[in-house]
Structure formats: C-alpha cells, structure tokens
Design a protein around this motif. Structure first.
Motif, short mmCIF file in Angstrom:
data_model
loop_
_atom_site.label_atom_id
_atom_site.label_comp_id
_atom_site.label_asym_id
_atom_site.label_seq_id
_atom_site.Cartn_x
_atom_site.Cartn_y
_atom_site.Cartn_z
N LEU A 93 5.12 21.97 21.44
CA LEU A 93 6.44 22.55 21.68
C LEU A 93 7.53 21.58 21.26
O LEU A 93 7.40 20.36 21.41
N ARG A 94 8.62 22.14 20.77
CA ARG A 94 9.83 21.38 20.49
C ARG A 94 10.93 21.91 21.39
O ARG A 94 11.28 23.10 21.34
N CYS A 95 11.45 21.06 22.28
CA CYS A 95 12.46 21.49 23.26
C CYS A 95 13.78 20.79 22.95
O CYS A 95 13.82 19.56 22.79
N THR A 96 14.85 21.56 22.88
CA THR A 96 16.17 21.03 22.50
C THR A 96 16.98 20.56 23.69
O THR A 96 18.10 20.08 23.52
N GLY A 97 16.46 20.71 24.88
CA GLY A 97 17.18 20.27 26.07
C GLY A 97 16.20 20.04 27.20
O GLY A 97 14.98 20.14 27.03
N SER A 98 16.74 19.75 28.36
CA SER A 98 15.91 19.51 29.53
C SER A 98 15.24 20.80 29.98
O SER A 98 15.85 21.88 29.94
N GLU A 150 5.68 24.93 17.87
CA GLU A 150 5.55 24.35 16.54
C GLU A 150 4.11 24.51 16.07
O GLU A 150 3.17 24.13 16.77
N GLY A 151 3.93 25.05 14.89
CA GLY A 151 2.59 25.22 14.35
C GLY A 151 1.86 26.38 15.01
O GLY A 151 2.46 27.23 15.68
N GLN A 152 0.55 26.40 14.83
CA GLN A 152 -0.27 27.48 15.35
C GLN A 152 -1.00 27.04 16.63
O GLN A 152 -1.43 25.89 16.74
N PRO A 153 -1.15 27.94 17.60
CA PRO A 153 -1.92 27.61 18.80
C PRO A 153 -3.38 27.33 18.43
O PRO A 153 -3.93 27.94 17.51
#
Length: 329
Positions: A86-91, A68-71
């Motif tokens: 980071l956006r994580c949709t699961g484990s 998400e976004g810029q490093p």
C-alpha cells in the motif's frame, strides 16, 4: 415433571448441541498492516480457505491508501494468505479499515496496525461491526483487552474444553477441590500453550484433537460410574488427571492461537492475557454449573443424581462422536 421427564429434557438439550463443533472452532480472520517506511505499508490478510471470507471477502483499506502492484495470494495450511503493498499519502489515524462480507459470516477479524512513528493498535471486527475507525489508543491496554476477550470466548465457545470442565464439576464434590483441580488444568494447558507458541513443543493436531475428545469420554464414564462408597481414579487423584489431560488441551489452545495469529512484539502480553481470559471463562463455567446443581439440590434433591447422569451421558455421546469423526477425518 417426574424424574424421567427431567432426564429426557436434559438429554434432548445436550443432543441439540452442535455435535460437529470442534475444540478450536474459533478461527477469526487476521489482518496485519505494517508501515515499512514512511508512506509505504505491507498488508497481510489471513482467512480460512473454507470460510465465506476466504472465498469472497474483500478488504476495506484506509481512504488515504491505495494498492500498489498486484495482490499475492497463497495457501498456508487451511488458510488463504493475501499480501498487498500500500501507498498511503497521509496518516491512517482516523481512517477506517474493515472487511466486506464479514457481516454475512459467523466469525470475527483481528486487525493489527503498526505505524513507524505511532503506537501499535489492535482492533476487532465483528459481523455486527465489520468496519472500525483507527484512533490512538494505548497499545498495551488494546492488545491485552483484545486477547483476553478472545480467551474468554474460546473456552466458552470451544465445546470440548467447556465439556471437560463441566464434567469435572459433575464428578467432584466441594468447591475447594474443584478449584484446585481446575487450577491444575489451567497450569498444564498454559505450559503446553506457551511451549508450542514459542516453538519448543510440537504434536500433530489431528491426533491431539482425537485424544482431547477421548479425555471427555473418560470423564463422562467416570461421572456415570461414580459411587459414594467407591471412589473412582479421577476422584482420588483429580488434580493429577486434570493436569495430564490439561497438557493435551494446551496443544488445542495453541492450535487456535496459531490460526488467530499473535502480534509481533507483543507475544508475551498476548499469551498472558489469552490465558487470563481462558481462566475467567473456566471460572464462569464452574460458577454457573455449581449454581445450577445447588438450585436443583434445593428444589428437587432426588433429581440431582439422575440429572448428573443424563448430562454425563449427553456429554459422552457427543465426545464419542468427536473421537470417531476426528480419527477418521
């Protein structure tokens, strides 16, 4: 093979050692991935600015995550820090994480994964295994094993710490005396390592590295000048000499750990197991050196003293180079 051939062979062997190797050449990359809230993670990647990884490496994030976004990249000392959201949709358990380009480097990478609702995990990436699968191991055993291995490798691959211990073995006689002296060295460097890591002690790294190299030159001279009927200072009070120099070597170990990074919440465990690893590495050095001296004594006793002198000269030459290099750098 006469005495002079043996001397020449030993000198050449030592001369081929990497003279530019530093006490704390161990500088692995470090990745810390922390879950801030369910599904939202922060990732910190630290690599030496002078390494191939720092210049062109790329993180392999778990497949269920996206950036998400810029490093954000910044310099911190001799390192490059890269921060990601980071956006994580699961484990992330069962997912893979790694570093592209690690297989082309000569270093390792430590990875620390800290989920909110699961156990902490620490894994190690190597050039032979640049990608790892995240599982659910015991956090305690995982951190302990990782930092113990780092400690063992650090004493074996940190050439000036290795040379210091080797010089002690060449100088002293008797397994019990050597054991007490190495123990004094261990206690001393453990004190400064812990004190520096906890922020209680501090010294500039460059002068410390120069004096560490100078301590090896001192011991090499003591080995060369030692006589059976005239004990040198370091032979009369070996544990005191080892303790005093060990305090300085502890700052060197602390510098290495600062570069590697310590897992938050597991600092005491990481320090303890790192120290245990260093002690195991020292015992391995002592055991191998004593075995080699014993074998030489049994095979060709008259070669023993020339071999000790040749080894001491080789160690002293390399350490003198380090003193000059670090002082002028």
């Amino acid at each position: 093979m006469n005495r002079w051939h043996a001397l020449l062979w030993l000198c050449l062997t030592l001369a081929l050692c990497p003279t530019s190797a530093r006490a704390d050449e161990l500088r692995p990359a470090y990745i810390e991935m922390t879950e801030q809230s369910p599904g939202h993670w922060s990732l910190l990647w630290k690599a030496s600015a002078n390494s191939r990884l720092g210049q062109s490496g790329e993180i392999i994030i778990p497949g269920v995550c996206e950036i998400e976004g810029q490093p954000h990249r910044e310099f911190s000392g001799s390192n490059i820090l890269t921060r990601l959201s980071l956006r994580c949709t699961g484990s992330v358990q069962g997912q893979t994480i790694g570093l592209k380009g690690l297989e082309l480097s000569s270093t390792d990478a430590l990875v620390r994964i800290a989920p909110i609702d699961s156990t902490l995990q620490t894994v190690r990436l190597t050039p032979d295994q640049p990608v790892a699968t995240l599982a659910r191991p015991s956090a305690i055993s995982n951190v302990a094993a990782t930092y113990m291995i780092i400690g063992i490798e650090h004493i074996l691959l940190g050439f000036d710490h290795l040379f210091f211990v080797l010089a002690l073995v060449l100088l002293l006689k008797g397994g019990w005396l050597i054991a007490k002296t190495v123990t004094a060295f261990t206690i001393a460097h453990s004190l400064t390592l812990v004190g520096t890591t906890l922020g209680l002690l501090s010294l500039p790294s460059r002068p410390v590295e120069s004096v560490i190299a100078l301590s090896i030159v001192f011991l090499a001279v003591e080995v060369v000048k030692a006589k059976p009927d005239d004990l040198r200072l370091s032979q009369r009070f070996p544990w005191i000499v080892a303790f005093l120099f060990g305090l300085l070597h502890g700052f060197g170990f602390a510098g290495a750990l600062a570069e590697i990074g310590l897992p938050e919440g597991d600092v005491p465990l990481a320090l303890l197991t790192f120290n245990l690893g260093v002690e195991i590495g020292q015992l391995l050095i002592v055991a191998v050196a004593l075995a080699a001296l014993y074998a030489l004594r049994q095979y060709r006793d008259r070669w023993l003293q020339p071999a000790k002198a040749a080894t001491a000269y080789g160690i002293g030459i390399i350490a003198t180079y380090w003193v000059i290099e670090r002082t002028l750098a």
